[in-house]
Design an enzyme around this catalytic site. Structure first.
Site, PDB file in Angstrom:
ATOM      1  N   ASP A   1     -13.492 -71.676  26.016  1.00 39.95           N
ATOM      2  CA  ASP A   1     -13.490 -71.033  24.701  1.00 39.95           C
ATOM      3  C   ASP A   1     -12.142 -71.341  24.063  1.00 39.95           C
ATOM      4  OD1 ASP A   1     -13.345 -69.390  22.494  1.00 39.95           O
ATOM      5  OD2 ASP A   1     -13.928 -67.550  23.554  1.00 39.95           O
ATOM      6  N   VAL A   2     -12.159 -72.160  23.021  1.00 37.12           N
ATOM      7  CA  VAL A   2     -10.905 -72.627  22.432  1.00 37.12           C
ATOM      8  C   VAL A   2     -10.159 -71.544  21.668  1.00 37.12           C
ATOM      9  CG1 VAL A   2     -11.567 -75.055  22.323  1.00 37.12           C
ATOM     10  CG2 VAL A   2     -12.153 -73.517  20.415  1.00 37.12           C
TER      11      VAL A   2
ATOM     12  N   ASN B   1     -12.528 -81.262  18.188  1.00 35.77           N
ATOM     13  CA  ASN B   1     -13.734 -81.234  17.372  1.00 35.77           C
ATOM     14  C   ASN B   1     -14.239 -79.824  17.087  1.00 35.77           C
ATOM     15  OD1 ASN B   1     -16.306 -82.503  16.268  1.00 35.77           O
ATOM     16  ND2 ASN B   1     -17.123 -81.290  17.961  1.00 35.77           N
TER      17      ASN B   1
ATOM     18  N   TYR C   1     -13.999 -71.574   5.512  1.00 37.27           N
ATOM     19  CA  TYR C   1     -14.108 -72.875   6.180  1.00 37.27           C
ATOM     20  C   TYR C   1     -13.212 -73.909   5.507  1.00 37.27           C
ATOM     21  CZ  TYR C   1     -16.398 -76.965   8.271  1.00 37.27           C
ATOM     22  OH  TYR C   1     -16.663 -78.133   8.951  1.00 37.27           O
TER      23      TYR C   1
ATOM     24  N   LYS D   1     -10.090 -75.927   7.201  1.00 34.22           N
ATOM     25  CA  LYS D   1     -10.035 -77.379   7.268  1.00 34.22           C
ATOM     26  C   LYS D   1      -8.831 -77.939   6.509  1.00 34.22           C
ATOM     27  CE  LYS D   1     -13.632 -78.304   9.843  1.00 34.22           C
ATOM     28  NZ  LYS D   1     -13.464 -78.881  11.201  1.00 34.22           N
TER      29      LYS D   1
ATOM     30  N   ASP E   1     -16.908 -77.339  26.198  1.00 29.15           N
ATOM     31  CA  ASP E   1     -17.611 -76.491  25.234  1.00 29.15           C
ATOM     32  C   ASP E   1     -17.645 -75.093  25.849  1.00 29.15           C
ATOM     33  OD1 ASP E   1     -19.665 -77.369  22.709  1.00 29.15           O
ATOM     34  OD2 ASP E   1     -19.949 -75.353  23.524  1.00 29.15           O
TER      35      ASP E   1
ATOM     36  N   ALA F   1     -22.843 -84.863   7.846  1.00 31.68           N
ATOM     37  CA  ALA F   1     -23.329 -85.700   8.936  1.00 31.68           C
ATOM     38  C   ALA F   1     -24.543 -85.007   9.554  1.00 31.68           C
ATOM     39  CB  ALA F   1     -22.246 -85.913   9.987  1.00 31.68           C
TER      40      ALA F   1
END
Length: 259
Positions: free
Chosen positions: A75-76, A102, A167, A171, A47, A200
């Site tokens: 940091d992705v 994720n 978003y 996705k 993360d 979720a």
């Protein structure tokens, strides 16, 4: 609708190594890492938030009675950090059997009000990170002639929701990327699939989402409630396990939404 009992471990990932991005906090990533540990995997979690990442590792060890996961701050959105994560995972784990992508970022803005920065930031974290991580980890899996990638998409890749154009576009891109990369990876013995959750429930979602919207989204679900994060993680683990050995390029909806 009554929430089902938390599942007993079945050894689905016994002897496997698993890397999970965006695993700090209380969301799907944390639950996926925890469930992987419970199912017998050796886990590395990543993360960008160092303190919360350490807390997540401590919680996983305490709640599962398994060894504390290795942690790596990353940091992705930065390729050099993604490459460093891959190198650290390979050095620590010896091999990489499963990668769970994720990381994702939401937000709310109508198209006419959305800035370039809002658009670009959501796509960079949510879609580009899946590309960067896959590009870094796939050569290792190709060399092993085995491996599994599970991407976290969303039902908004199929459905429409006001204020979610960035978003949803990201996705939908994750879904398309999953299908195309899976075709390429199949000849190397590597499988790539994705889950598409709807809603979720976890602490951060409750903090950033209004009660009215949560109630509206929950009411659309056939079970009349949001999923528990571990219910989404269960599907991720199924896709990561040998039980789904003939599945690749699939997007699995984790939703009971009726409309």
């Amino acid at each position: 609708m009554t929430i089902p009992a938390y599942p007993e471990p079945r050894g689905l990932l016994k002897g496997k190594t698993v890397v999970v991005t965006a695993a700090a906090g209380t969301g799907i990533g944390f639950s996926a890492a925890k469930r992987a540990a419970e199912e017998g995997a050796t886990v590395l979690i990543s993360d960008f938030h160092e303190r919360r990442l350490g807390e997540a590792a401590d919680r996983i060890a305490a709640e599962t009675g398994t060894p504390r996961p290795t942690t790596f701050v990353c940091d992705v959105t930065a390729q050099d950090q993604v490459d460093a994560l891959h190198a650290a995972a390979l050095a620590e784990l010896g091999r990489i059997d499963v990668l769970i992508n994720n990381a994702g970022l939401g937000g709310e803005a109508d198209v006419v009000d959305m800035t370039d920065d809002q658009w670009s930031r959501v796509l960079d974290v949510t879609l580009n990170s899946v590309f960067r991580m896959s590009r870094a980890f796939l050569p290792t899996m190709y060399a092993q002639k085995s491996g599994v990638i599970v991407n976290n998409a969303s039902v908004l890749g199929w459905r429409a929701q006001k204020g979610q154009a960035h978003y949803a576009a990201a996705k939908a891109g994750v879904m398309a990327f999953t299908r195309c990369s899976a075709v390429e990876a199949a000849e190397h013995g590597v499988r790539i699939n994705a889950v598409a959750p709807s809603i979720a429930m976890h602490a951060f979602l409750a903090k950033v989402t209004t009660d009215d919207l949560l109630a509206e989204l929950s009411a659309k679900e056939a079970f009349g409630r949001p999923a528990e994060v571990w219910e989404v993680a269960n599907v991720m683990l199924f896709l990561a396990s040998d039980l789904s050995s003939y599945m690749t390029g699939e997007i699995v909806s984790v939703s009971s939404q009726r409309a």
